[in-house]
Enzyme design. Structure first.
Site: not given
Ligand code: GLY
Length: 295
Positions: A215-216, A192-195, A164, A218
């Site tokens: 990052t990491g 799926r949508v992340g942070d 990321t 989510g």
């Molecule tokens: N931090 C990126 C994700 O989990 O999508």
């Protein structure tokens, strides 16, 4: 406290284990990203332009999990998340699970500039992109051989996640901004949508506090709204390095997940923390145009 720093641009290339053959490529990509953004800041450009430029440089670089080079989802497709925030006025824009967009951060900025919804996903984001003249690329244009091969090996349990990208900046007027962009997690569920698409979680900027990009994992970052939580530690006068460490420390205790964060306070002081083996970062600050690297 009077602001005592010149403009600053600080970028990360994702928390996690970096494949040995990617380390130098990522260092070089991060150096280019801060150098490109610094040119804008040195010429009097604003922080939001700088973070967009930095993230765009990294999206174009196949060594990172963003834009071209992003990881593939369960169905072997690329779905991208990105967000951007302007600390001057809390303007924010984000996109989630978009396909065929080479520079998701630029689409997120267009969402922000439009001034309506903060987050657009999927088909709605595609229609918005067409309406503002951001062209789609071909289905395979963002897929690299490395990610195809990795997708195949991941089915055999070879899990590796990192790449990321994100940026935080402060400009000569003392305004801050943040942006983050990702392909998310390899083999993620479609939709799926992340942070990285969520303001307050993967990205946050407020001139009263500072700017942060995460990052990491989510899901853990979302549960603790990591970017905003870390910046709130600055309100009590905490040093930015300490604020970053405390935020990652609390997340580690509460979730055990693997994450990293970069941040700037409103005086341009940097903070960085991770609980992973690596998170390569680069910074230009104090009018010293040589990028500093942090591994
Ligand atoms: N931090 C990126 C994700 O989990 O999508």
């Amino acid at each position: 406290m009077a602001r005592s720093f010149g403009p600053v641009i600080f970028v990360h290339g994702g928390a996690g284990n970096v494949a040995p053959d990617l380390v130098e490529l990522r260092r070089a990509g991060l150096r280019s990203a801060v150098a490109n953004a610094w040119q804008l800041l040195a010429a009097g450009g604003c922080a939001v332009e700088a973070v967009e430029q930095a993230v765009k440089t990294l999206e174009d670089d196949p060594a990172f999990n963003a834009g071209r080079g992003a990881c593939l989802n369960r169905d072997g497709e690329i779905e991208l998340d990105a967000s951007i925030m302007d600390g001057r006025n809390l303007a924010a824009g984000a996109i989630g699970a978009v396909k065929r967009i080479a520079n998701p951060v630029t689409l997120a900025r267009a969402v922000m500039e439009a001034g309506g919804p903060v987050l657009l996903v999927s088909e709605g984001a595609r229609q918005f992109a067409a309406a503002v003249g951001i062209k789609e690329c071909g289905a395979d244009a963002l897929v690299t051989e490395r990610q195809r091969a990795r997708w195949a090996s991941l089915w055999e349990g070879n899990v590796e996640r990192a790449g990321t990208v994100g940026a935080v900046a402060i400009d000569r007027s003392g305004h801050v901004a943040a942006a983050t962009s990702t392909g998310g997690l390899p083999l993620k569920m479609p939709g799926r949508v992340g942070d990285s698409a969520l303001i307050g979680c993967g990205t946050y900027a407020d001139d009263r506090l500072g700017a942060a990009s995460c990052t990491g994992d989510g899901e853990a970052i979302i549960k603790l709204a990591l970017a905003k939580s870390a910046l709130e530690f600055l309100q009590t006068g905490e040093d930015p390095m300490e604020a970053a460490r405390r935020a990652v420390g609390e997340l580690t205790v509460r979730t055990g997940a693997q994450v990293g964060i970069i941040l700037l306070d409103r005086y341009g002081r940097i903070g960085v923390a991770r609980n992973t083996a690596q998170m390569i970062c680069a910074c230009i600050r104090n009018d010293n145009t040589d990028p500093e690297l942090f591994d």
